[in-house]
Design an enzyme around this catalytic site. Structure first.
Site, short mmCIF file in Angstrom:
data_model
loop_
_atom_site.label_atom_id
_atom_site.label_comp_id
_atom_site.label_asym_id
_atom_site.label_seq_id
_atom_site.Cartn_x
_atom_site.Cartn_y
_atom_site.Cartn_z
N CYS A 35 0.80 -1.23 0.00
CA CYS A 35 0.00 0.00 0.00
C CYS A 35 0.83 1.28 0.00
O CYS A 35 0.33 2.36 -0.31
CB CYS A 35 -0.94 0.00 1.20
SG CYS A 35 -1.82 -1.55 1.36
N HIS A 44 -3.70 6.46 2.46
CA HIS A 44 -4.09 5.14 1.95
C HIS A 44 -5.45 4.80 2.57
O HIS A 44 -5.67 5.04 3.75
CB HIS A 44 -3.04 4.11 2.36
CG HIS A 44 -3.50 2.71 2.11
ND1 HIS A 44 -3.95 2.32 0.88
CD2 HIS A 44 -3.61 1.64 2.94
CE1 HIS A 44 -4.31 1.05 0.96
NE2 HIS A 44 -4.12 0.62 2.19
N ASN A 61 -10.11 -0.94 -0.43
CA ASN A 61 -8.66 -0.85 -0.35
C ASN A 61 -8.05 -1.36 -1.67
O ASN A 61 -8.16 -2.55 -1.99
CB ASN A 61 -8.19 -1.70 0.85
CG ASN A 61 -6.69 -1.71 1.03
OD1 ASN A 61 -5.94 -1.27 0.16
ND2 ASN A 61 -6.25 -2.23 2.17
C1 LIG Z 1 -10.28 -6.24 8.83
C2 LIG Z 1 -11.05 -5.32 9.77
C3 LIG Z 1 -12.04 -4.49 9.02
C4 LIG Z 1 -11.80 -6.20 10.77
O1 LIG Z 1 -12.45 -5.38 11.70
P1 LIG Z 1 -12.33 -5.70 13.26
O2 LIG Z 1 -13.20 -4.74 13.94
O3 LIG Z 1 -10.87 -5.71 13.61
O4 LIG Z 1 -12.96 -7.12 13.33
P2 LIG Z 1 -12.31 -8.49 13.86
O5 LIG Z 1 -11.31 -8.98 12.87
O6 LIG Z 1 -11.85 -8.27 15.28
O7 LIG Z 1 -13.57 -9.40 13.83
C5 LIG Z 1 -14.69 -9.14 14.65
C6 LIG Z 1 -15.75 -10.16 14.33
O8 LIG Z 1 -16.29 -9.88 13.04
C7 LIG Z 1 -16.27 -11.06 12.25
N1 LIG Z 1 -16.09 -10.67 10.85
C8 LIG Z 1 -14.95 -10.53 10.14
N2 LIG Z 1 -15.25 -10.17 8.89
C9 LIG Z 1 -16.58 -10.08 8.80
C10 LIG Z 1 -17.48 -9.75 7.77
N3 LIG Z 1 -17.05 -9.42 6.55
N4 LIG Z 1 -18.80 -9.74 8.03
C11 LIG Z 1 -19.26 -10.04 9.25
N5 LIG Z 1 -18.47 -10.38 10.27
C12 LIG Z 1 -17.14 -10.40 10.05
C13 LIG Z 1 -15.09 -11.85 12.77
O9 LIG Z 1 -15.23 -13.21 12.45
C14 LIG Z 1 -15.22 -11.59 14.25
O10 LIG Z 1 -16.21 -12.45 14.77
P3 LIG Z 1 -16.05 -13.10 16.23
O11 LIG Z 1 -15.97 -11.93 17.16
O12 LIG Z 1 -17.27 -13.93 16.34
O13 LIG Z 1 -14.78 -13.88 16.16
C15 LIG Z 1 -10.04 -4.40 10.53
O14 LIG Z 1 -9.34 -5.16 11.47
C16 LIG Z 1 -9.07 -3.70 9.65
O15 LIG Z 1 -9.44 -2.87 8.83
N6 LIG Z 1 -7.77 -3.97 9.83
C17 LIG Z 1 -6.69 -3.32 9.13
C18 LIG Z 1 -6.68 -3.74 7.71
C19 LIG Z 1 -5.49 -3.22 7.02
O16 LIG Z 1 -4.95 -2.20 7.39
N7 LIG Z 1 -5.12 -3.97 5.99
C20 LIG Z 1 -3.95 -3.97 5.29
C21 LIG Z 1 -3.00 -2.90 5.35
S1 LIG Z 1 -3.34 -1.91 4.02
#
Ligand SMILES: CC(C)(COP(=O)(O)OP(=O)(O)OC[C@H]1O[C@@H](n2cnc3c(N)ncnc32)[C@H](O)[C@@H]1OP(=O)(O)O)[C@@H](O)C(=O)NCCC(=O)NCCS
Length: 330
Positions: free
Chosen positions: A116, A255, A285
């Protein structure tokens, strides 16, 4: 004594595939909801490239638009850098394919793989060549077909990514231009987001395909924590070199990984949220292409005027990060 040359962005272009994939459509593909995706990420839809459209095709389209904007032709380009983690193939470099598609001279052309942060790294490299007087005009293109490395059965990643390309023509400018650059990387945290197979460590086999190792694997919540701190620190690195305060920045072009990350970065930097440019809801993204397309759209929307200072700020796989202050000179 000759005056230090300045390098700036003198043309911008983007290419966005026409196919839109909405959250509602994703609801039919994996166990997710529009509500979850919007509240947890800020994404409403993303673009998906055609199956016959590769990264170099999108990169070339964005580059053509940037050349037109700069009032230059392919013949004027002295250097081509493509930032991508989804090259058409391992080699030739996507930049070489773009050189051919555009009909450029046999100028140097290479790819950089910093996920990114690629658009900012690419501009930083081109800036060195232009300020030193080695080259006059460079094309820096950030292009990704992330849909080709997305596991469409994994709800934790497939809702996040999209395809697209953005391009900048860099050249000498009289005033302003690129004022400061702050780059970094931390390979110790490389496991947090990666595409494990297909390289020399795990060459493609039936097993690697069955194990889905040719798709992006990500530890989202861990990355989230690092992203906020790293993006804010990188931004400080680039502004403090110039003795600037956050308030001196007209617009931050970050980003676009997650709207919650960006709101937290704004808070940490002491900026109001309206100073952070957002287009994540339309595209998700797009890795390196995200900040490039965001810059193109911010300029097209009139959010940046001549003399304004803008901050590019990115973070991604590697881990890598980069921030850069640019005084708009057009
Ligand atoms: C990926 C992201 C959106 C997930 O959000 P989050 O709030 O951290 O969510 P979590 O991963 O803790 O998951 C929370 C719950 O949602 C669930 N979940 C994950 N994706 C889901 C989706 N698409 N729809 C519904 N539920 C989902 C998980 O299974 C988890 O369930 P559980 O609590 O029963 O285990 C977030 O962590 C993020 O944006 N991270 C950074 C990404 C990033 O910077 N990427 C690359 C660098 S560019």
């Amino acid at each position: 004594m000759s005056e230090q040359k300045r390098c700036g962005i003198i043309g911008l272009g983007r290419y966005i595939p026409t196919k839109v994939l909405t959250n509602k459509e994703l609801e039919k593909m994996v166990d997710t909801t529009d509500e979850w995706i919007v509240t947890r990420t800020g994404i409403k839809e993303r673009r998906i490239a055609r199956s016959d459209e590769a990264t170099s095709d999108m990169a070339a389209e964005a580059a053509r638009a940037a050349l037109k904007d700069a009032n230059l032709t392919a013949n004027d380009i002295d250097l081509i850098i493509v930032a991508t983690i989804t090259p058409d193939m391992f080699f030739p470099a996507t930049a070489c394919l773009v050189q051919d598609k555009l009909g450029c001279r046999t100028v140097p052309a290479f790819d950089i793989s910093v996920a990114c942060s690629g658009f900012i790294y690419g501009i930083a490299i081109a800036d060195q060549f232009i300020r030193s007087g080695t080259y006059k005009h460079a094309l820096v293109i950030a292009a990704e077909k992330l849909s080709s490395v997305t596991d469409w059965s994994d709800r934790s990643t497939c809702v996040l990514f999209g395809d697209g390309a953005g391009a900048a023509v860099l050249g000498p400018v009289k005033d302003g231009g690129i004022l400061s650059v702050s780059l970094g990387a931390n390979g110790k945290q490389g496991d947090l987001i990666k595409l494990p197979a297909g390289g020399s460590r795990i060459p493609p086999t039936v097993k690697s395909i069955e194990d889905k190792l040719h798709f992006i694997k990500m530890n989202g919540s861990e990355l989230f924590k690092h992203a906020v701190r790293i993006m804010a620190d990188a931004a400080l690195g680039a502004t403090q070199q110039l003795g600037l305060k956050a308030d001196d920045i007209k617009l931050v072009i970050p980003h676009q990984a997650n709207i919650r990350i960006l709101k937290a970065v704004a808070k940490r930097m002491g900026l109001t949220e309206d100073k952070i440019y957002l287009n994540i809801e339309k595209y998700g993204n797009m890795s390196a292409a995200s900040s490039a397309v965001a810059l193109v759209e911010a300029v097209q929307e009139g959010r940046i005027k001549k003399g304004d200072k803008l901050l590019l700020d990115a973070f991604g796989g590697g881990l890598t990060w980069g921030a850069m202050v640019i005084e708009w000179s057009r």
